[in-house]
Design a protein around this motif. Structure first.
Motif, short mmCIF file in Angstrom:
data_model
loop_
_atom_site.label_atom_id
_atom_site.label_comp_id
_atom_site.label_asym_id
_atom_site.label_seq_id
_atom_site.Cartn_x
_atom_site.Cartn_y
_atom_site.Cartn_z
N ARG A 26 30.61 -63.96 -15.07
CA ARG A 26 31.05 -65.34 -15.14
C ARG A 26 30.35 -66.22 -14.11
NH1 ARG A 26 37.12 -63.05 -15.97
NH2 ARG A 26 37.13 -63.02 -18.25
N ALA A 27 30.20 -65.70 -12.90
CA ALA A 27 29.55 -66.49 -11.85
C ALA A 27 28.08 -66.76 -12.18
CB ALA A 27 29.67 -65.78 -10.51
N VAL A 28 27.39 -65.75 -12.69
CA VAL A 28 25.98 -65.94 -13.05
C VAL A 28 25.87 -66.94 -14.19
CG1 VAL A 28 23.96 -64.80 -14.06
CG2 VAL A 28 25.20 -63.72 -12.17
N GLU A 29 26.71 -66.82 -15.20
CA GLU A 29 26.63 -67.77 -16.31
C GLU A 29 26.92 -69.19 -15.85
OE1 GLU A 29 28.54 -68.63 -20.70
OE2 GLU A 29 27.99 -66.59 -20.13
N VAL A 38 25.65 -47.59 -13.34
CA VAL A 38 24.49 -47.03 -14.04
C VAL A 38 23.37 -48.08 -14.02
CG1 VAL A 38 23.62 -46.13 -16.22
CG2 VAL A 38 25.95 -45.59 -15.48
N PRO A 39 22.21 -47.79 -13.44
CA PRO A 39 21.20 -48.82 -13.18
C PRO A 39 20.30 -49.15 -14.38
CG PRO A 39 20.47 -46.75 -12.25
CD PRO A 39 21.85 -46.49 -12.81
N TRP A 40 20.90 -49.56 -15.48
CA TRP A 40 20.15 -50.07 -16.64
C TRP A 40 20.90 -51.31 -17.11
CZ3 TRP A 40 15.54 -48.88 -18.91
CH2 TRP A 40 15.30 -49.35 -20.21
N VAL A 41 20.56 -52.42 -16.48
CA VAL A 41 21.31 -53.67 -16.61
C VAL A 41 20.31 -54.81 -16.67
CG1 VAL A 41 22.94 -55.22 -15.44
CG2 VAL A 41 23.29 -52.74 -15.34
N ALA A 42 20.57 -55.80 -17.52
CA ALA A 42 19.61 -56.90 -17.69
C ALA A 42 20.28 -58.26 -17.62
CB ALA A 42 18.88 -56.76 -19.03
N PHE A 43 19.48 -59.25 -17.27
CA PHE A 43 19.79 -60.66 -17.45
C PHE A 43 18.88 -61.16 -18.56
CE2 PHE A 43 18.23 -64.97 -16.62
CZ PHE A 43 19.40 -65.71 -16.54
N SER A 44 19.44 -61.90 -19.53
CA SER A 44 18.65 -62.34 -20.67
C SER A 44 18.88 -63.82 -20.92
CB SER A 44 19.04 -61.53 -21.91
OG SER A 44 18.28 -61.93 -23.03
N THR A 90 18.21 -75.46 -27.23
CA THR A 90 19.42 -74.69 -26.95
C THR A 90 19.02 -73.41 -26.23
OG1 THR A 90 20.55 -75.54 -28.91
CG2 THR A 90 21.40 -73.50 -27.95
N TRP A 91 19.67 -73.17 -25.11
CA TRP A 91 19.44 -71.95 -24.33
C TRP A 91 20.53 -70.94 -24.67
CZ3 TRP A 91 15.24 -71.34 -21.18
CH2 TRP A 91 14.52 -72.49 -20.84
N TYR A 92 20.11 -69.69 -24.88
CA TYR A 92 21.02 -68.60 -25.20
C TYR A 92 21.02 -67.63 -24.03
CZ TYR A 92 20.96 -70.62 -29.84
OH TYR A 92 21.08 -71.49 -30.89
N LEU A 93 22.19 -67.43 -23.44
CA LEU A 93 22.31 -66.76 -22.15
C LEU A 93 23.26 -65.58 -22.21
CD1 LEU A 93 22.18 -66.53 -19.00
CD2 LEU A 93 23.89 -68.38 -18.94
N ASP A 94 22.77 -64.42 -21.81
CA ASP A 94 23.62 -63.25 -21.57
C ASP A 94 23.49 -62.93 -20.08
OD1 ASP A 94 25.10 -60.96 -21.52
OD2 ASP A 94 24.14 -60.04 -23.26
N PRO A 95 24.48 -63.28 -19.28
CA PRO A 95 24.32 -63.12 -17.83
C PRO A 95 24.14 -61.68 -17.39
CG PRO A 95 26.59 -63.67 -18.38
CD PRO A 95 25.80 -63.85 -19.64
N ILE A 96 24.86 -60.77 -18.02
CA ILE A 96 24.67 -59.34 -17.74
C ILE A 96 24.73 -58.60 -19.07
CG2 ILE A 96 25.50 -57.29 -16.55
CD1 ILE A 96 26.73 -59.02 -14.43
N ASP A 97 23.59 -58.12 -19.51
CA ASP A 97 23.53 -57.30 -20.72
C ASP A 97 23.54 -55.85 -20.26
OD1 ASP A 97 23.25 -56.79 -23.50
OD2 ASP A 97 21.15 -56.29 -23.16
#
Length: 270
Positions: free
Chosen positions: A50-53, A102-108, A86-93
């Motif tokens: 939520r904070a990142v978004e 588990v260290p397989w995490v993305a920002f998109s 339009t920007w499409y945002l996934d703060p933590i995928d």
């Protein structure tokens, strides 16, 4: 169509925000006890999502007041009613991975204009890498051009897929043996965005992600893979946009094999 200077400006903003997101998320200390679930007990959301978004949304709208943002956590609030982009945002995928360390995490993050996906970034949080792409301008890893693996093959290669939430997707248990029979190694890592970007960087032979997606799940990764030279398909065949009802990305010869392994019916037992 948006000009090169506009695309470069949008790309620069996306890369800067991805760098900020990497630093913020990597410094986080997620804890299941302080996190929540949404649709079901396996659908996690954390204060960091939520904070990142919120931050990225505010920065984009401050820099581009004629744009709007659609995010996984807060939907489509903010921005004009008829935006130019339009920007499409996934703060933590990969929030489930994040919650459990588990260290397989993305920002998109991807920006789309009237002609479709224009710029995109996928940041690998724990490796500190930023994959990006500009429509018609190529794909990049930390600013260096990348291409999908021209000599890739299923045999001896890594093929990426994902669960449909926590469930097997229809046909998954037929697809996996077909890949295994061709001596391919299938991996399920927990982030659609990183799976797609990994193909674009030439580290995996292809990715098949059946299921229904939101644009924030796959738009940036599809653009990166396409600009790196990958074929993009859905269940019906080649797709010149961003498939949301199942997506395949791979170099040409591998794409054909993966697509048939995905969509061809299984022969009836005799």
């Amino acid at each position: 169509m948006s000009g090169p200077e506009q695309l470069a400006d949008w790309h620069r903003a996306a890369v800067e925000l991805a760098g900020w997101a990497v630093r913020t998320i990597a410094a986080g200390d997620p804890d299941p006890a302080r996190s929540e679930t949404k649709v079901n007990a396996g659908d996690w959301v954390t204060p960091f999502d939520r904070a990142v978004e919120r931050h990225v949304r505010a920065e984009l709208l401050a820099r581009f007041p004629d744009h709007t943002v659609v995010g996984e956590e807060y939907g489509a609030d903010g921005g004009p009613a008829d935006p130019s982009v339009t920007w499409y945002l996934d703060p933590i995928d990969g929030t489930t991975n994040f919650v459990h360390g588990v260290p397989w995490v993305a920002f998109s993050l991807a920006g789309a204009d009237e002609h479709g996906a224009a710029v995109g970034v996928v940041a690998d949080v724990y490796r500190g890498e930023v994959f990006s792409a500009v429509r018609g301008g190529g794909a990049f890893l930390d600013g260096r051009p990348v291409r999908c693996a021209a000599g890739a093959s299923i045999a001896g290669g890594i093929l990426l897929t994902e669960w449909s939430r926590q469930d097997a997707w229809p046909g998954m248990y037929d697809y996996l043996p077909r890949i295994s029979a061709r001596h391919g190694a299938t991996r399920i890592m927990g982030s659609c965005a990183l799976a797609l970007a990994t193909v674009g960087a030439g580290r995996a032979a292809g990715a098949v992600l059946p299921g229904h997606y939101n644009a924030w799940d796959v738009m940036a990764g599809v653009l990166i893979a396409r600009e790196a030279g990958a074929v993009v398909r859905d269940r019906r065949g080649d797709h010149d946009g961003v498939p949301l009802d199942g997506v395949l990305v791979a170099p040409g010869p591998v794409a054909d094999e993966l697509w048939h392994a995905w969509v061809d019916p299984v022969p009836a037992a005799t």
